[in-house]
Design an enzyme around this catalytic site. Structure first.
Site, PDB file in Angstrom:
ATOM      1  N   THR A 144       0.786  -1.105  -0.073  1.00 59.10           N
ATOM      2  CA  THR A 144      -0.124  -0.119   0.050  1.00 59.10           C
ATOM      3  C   THR A 144       0.898   1.297  -0.045  1.00 59.10           C
ATOM      4  O   THR A 144       1.927   1.247   0.669  1.00 59.10           O
ATOM      5  CB  THR A 144      -0.949  -0.196   1.013  1.00 59.10           C
ATOM      6  OG1 THR A 144      -1.321   1.474   1.203  1.00 59.10           O
ATOM      7  CG2 THR A 144      -0.171  -0.358   2.524  1.00 59.10           C
ATOM      8  N   SER A 179      -1.669   3.147  10.387  1.00 56.70           N
ATOM      9  CA  SER A 179      -2.595   2.101  11.050  1.00 56.70           C
ATOM     10  C   SER A 179      -1.717   0.986  11.445  1.00 56.70           C
ATOM     11  O   SER A 179      -0.705   0.605  10.610  1.00 56.70           O
ATOM     12  CB  SER A 179      -3.694   2.181  10.422  1.00 56.70           C
ATOM     13  OG  SER A 179      -3.609   1.279   9.320  1.00 56.70           O
ATOM     14  N   TYR A 181      -2.893  -2.033  10.366  1.00 59.42           N
ATOM     15  CA  TYR A 181      -3.053  -2.650   9.187  1.00 59.42           C
ATOM     16  C   TYR A 181      -1.850  -2.111   8.076  1.00 59.42           C
ATOM     17  O   TYR A 181      -1.169  -3.094   7.512  1.00 59.42           O
ATOM     18  CB  TYR A 181      -4.364  -2.439   8.422  1.00 59.42           C
ATOM     19  CG  TYR A 181      -4.375  -2.335   7.003  1.00 59.42           C
ATOM     20  CD1 TYR A 181      -4.155  -3.423   6.514  1.00 59.42           C
ATOM     21  CD2 TYR A 181      -4.479  -1.247   6.165  1.00 59.42           C
ATOM     22  CE1 TYR A 181      -4.031  -3.836   5.003  1.00 59.42           C
ATOM     23  CE2 TYR A 181      -4.565  -1.368   4.905  1.00 59.42           C
ATOM     24  CZ  TYR A 181      -4.017  -2.444   4.202  1.00 59.42           C
ATOM     25  OH  TYR A 181      -4.095  -2.534   2.954  1.00 59.42           O
ATOM     26  N   HIS A 182      -1.978  -0.805   7.969  1.00 57.38           N
ATOM     27  CA  HIS A 182      -0.663  -0.363   7.131  1.00 57.38           C
ATOM     28  C   HIS A 182       0.721  -0.844   7.569  1.00 57.38           C
ATOM     29  O   HIS A 182       1.532  -1.050   6.696  1.00 57.38           O
ATOM     30  CB  HIS A 182      -0.866   1.274   6.744  1.00 57.38           C
ATOM     31  CG  HIS A 182      -2.009   1.738   6.326  1.00 57.38           C
ATOM     32  ND1 HIS A 182      -3.274   1.903   6.766  1.00 57.38           N
ATOM     33  CD2 HIS A 182      -2.277   1.785   5.011  1.00 57.38           C
ATOM     34  CE1 HIS A 182      -4.003   2.443   5.899  1.00 57.38           C
ATOM     35  NE2 HIS A 182      -3.538   2.172   4.781  1.00 57.38           N
ATOM     36  N   LYS A 185       1.807  -4.185   6.341  1.00 58.02           N
ATOM     37  CA  LYS A 185       2.409  -4.244   4.982  1.00 58.02           C
ATOM     38  C   LYS A 185       3.682  -3.659   4.828  1.00 58.02           C
ATOM     39  O   LYS A 185       4.633  -4.172   4.108  1.00 58.02           O
ATOM     40  CB  LYS A 185       1.439  -3.397   4.236  1.00 58.02           C
ATOM     41  CG  LYS A 185      -0.181  -3.853   4.023  1.00 58.02           C
ATOM     42  CD  LYS A 185      -0.348  -4.260   2.517  1.00 58.02           C
ATOM     43  CE  LYS A 185      -1.686  -4.875   2.714  1.00 58.02           C
ATOM     44  NZ  LYS A 185      -2.035  -5.103   1.095  1.00 58.02           N
TER      45      LYS A 185
END
Lengths: 382, 382
Positions: A144, A179, A181-182, A185
């Site tokens: 991302t 976040s 989530y990020h 990655k």
């Protein structure tokens, strides 16, 4: 090519599976329905009624004569994943199999744990399965643009040449995400880079911006084939949320000042980008990083665009700034390179007024299904 | 202070627990014996007979009048860790609880999985337990100088100011490690930095070089209290391995060219550094990174030093270059800042000939226990 799509039931996974099957590739799509389960848990189900993956593949075949092989299974379970690799022997694996919601990853301990464990373990297992069962297989991993965060310097495509005290070296571009989530990655990229440079894997890591849209040539053939379109605060990306709010007569919820700038792309351009990466694989021992987006917009620009087109269609769109539930800069420098995919042949589809109008018309068909209770942010980490 | 030491049975954990208890701190030491289990699995048990953690604490108390509270439990199990936090309410947590062997992490799928899962989950759980049960608690995390790898530029203390296309920002110093174990510490740093900047935690991340030695004031009181000293290829760091080989009459096994340069420190300096970090905590929202080592040596320099001192003691030490089992640069630039801990008050103990002789004498007492089968590398990733 023999293509294994992990996360094949997802917003991107299923359209990818159909598009590649149509082009004559041999496609297997694997998914454990994690996103569907989380959507149900958090009452964030998609706007459109989406048949499950087996039903979708079953609907797709008679319409097109093309087959998508389906595996319902968990990539975080190595026994299952390695069996799929051994049997299917993919030439390319497209790894979308991650918990993709930033707000979900910030809800609490259990949601954070699931995000970290699922995403890291899935990536780790893909690496290990490739090393042990298909060492020539090209890994295409969805990263991302959020990995980079909003640095005060120009964002390059994955790498940065650094000169320091008169000496030089090349490194991964610095990453600091907004976040958990990020951040998972970012960890994925670190992990992939370690195994690439140590064991000579072939990896393309696509730093993708937020995707919008619900139309692809295959999805448009039959209602059962459309991607799961989310407009909720958990899974909905900002463009899709605003479009749905415009249709529902709910003011567009700009988080804070709305100067947050990101690179966006249409779902059909995601399919192009992934295909270009597949047809032009990374070399042995190469971690190729491509910034996957088409246009930069601030949240305010998106809101204005949706309002303008929506008003033209008689929707009478309002815009309302609300307290930002996220911890992020609301005004910042943002300039990101994204020439790699264009050099591979990407023909971008910009977000024209016609495109916005087309999406609004499509959503209007599902107007009765919009649940206003799913729109306001339910998770805060500001 | 109320100090919780995670990995309290380890080579560093147990000496830290004793040293801090002697200084009057209230110490709890938690461990799940992961290192002991792996040592047994891989036939890599320590040179010295080490009583278990409960037995050690039981031996320590009558000798000193000081108590180390012991918890046998797994930090990767949040239920267990959060109960410890709730009960003990630590003011500082020292997080050593990681699978620390690079070769083990490179043995195969299962060993890699255990390393990734244990290390990341332990760090994640520590973060979550602090946020939920002890938000003011200072986290002291053991990282490794290995996170930086061997870049062609000067290594700074954790952070780097970058100027790019005429604009500036400050980032984590680029990290690229040489094993999965070292990579898990890169991931730990990424994870800590996300939670520090998002929720204002207080964290000190100590980038430690390889540690040597087996003597501390407390360990010297009683044989049952000495740290678990490893000389094997799995857990033994290079100085400890060479010392033991010198005593055993086995040529010192230099991996490849031997130009690999790292920053080393004596175990007693580790104790000083961790104490200095504890007494001078990081601020709220600060990820303080300190490079924790005293002297730079190449592997060849260490071999020469051990040979010189060993020969003087009549050990007749040989040096032999063997094929490098690791993937690493054998000749490289290496210049690393390490002023932070000195500014906090570190009084370094360099590796003098006397120090080397003292360690050799100590190991000679255990000469009969040296198993030559544990010396040659059993794991390759070159």
């Amino acid at each position: 090519m023999r293509v294994l799509i992990l996360g094949g039931d997802g917003y991107l996974g299923w359209p990818t599976a159909m598009a590649f099957a149509m082009k004559g590739h041999e496609v297997a799509a694997m998914d454990n329905y994690l996103r569907r389960n989380i959507a149900r848990e958090t009452c964030s189900e998609a706007l459109t009624p989406n048949p499950n993956l087996i039903e979708r593949a079953r609907a797709f075949q008679p319409l097109t004569g093309k087959k998508v092989e389906v595996v319902i299974g968990d990539c975080a379970d190595y026994r299952v994943l390695s069996e799929v690799f051994n049997k299917f022997q993919p030439e390319v694996v497209i790894h979308y199999a991650e918990q993709p919601s930033a707000p979900y990853s910030m809800m609490g301990y259990e949601q954070a744990r699931v995000t970290l464990a699922n995403n890291l373990t899935a990536t780790f297992n893909v690496i290990q399965a490739v090393m042990s069962s298909a060492p020539q297989c090209h890994i295409i991993k969805l990263g991302t643009m959020g990995e980079y965060g909003t640095p005060n310097i120009d964002i390059e495509e994955g790498w940065l040449d650094i000169e320091h005290n008169g000496r030089k070296d090349k490194f991964l571009f610095p990453r600091q995400a907004g976040s958990l989530y990020h951040t998972t990655k970012v960890l994925d990229t670190d992990l992939l880079w370690f195994y690439v440079r140590t064991f000579g894997l072939r990896v393309t890591d696509l730093m993708q911006g937020p995707v919008y849209g619900l139309s692809t040539p295959e999805a448009d053939m039959d209602e059962r084939l459309i991607p799961n379109f989310h407009y909720d605060d958990i899974f909905g990306t900002v463009v899709n949320r605003f479009l749905t709010q415009a249709v529902a007569g709910v003011p567009l919820t700009v988080y804070g000042k709305g100067g947050q700038t990101r690179g966006y792309l249409n779902l059909i351009d995601t399919l192009q980008c992934v295909e270009l990466a597949m047809l032009n694989p990374a070399g042995k021992g190469e971690l190729r990083i491509l910034n996957q987006f088409v246009e930069l917009f601030s949240v305010n620009q998106i809101a204005d665009k949706v309002k303008k087109v929506g008003d033209g269609m008689g929707l009478n769109v309002k815009i309302e700034s609300i307290a930002n539930p996220r911890k992020e800069r609301e005004e910042h420098y943002y300039n990101a390179a994204h020439s790699g995919l264009k050099e591979l042949g990407l023909k971008p589809h910009p977000m024209t007024d016609e495109v916005v109008a087309g999406m609004l018309e499509r959503i209007i068909r599902y107007r009765e299904r919009i649940d206003r209770g799913k729109i306001m942010p339910r998770v805060r980490w500001s």
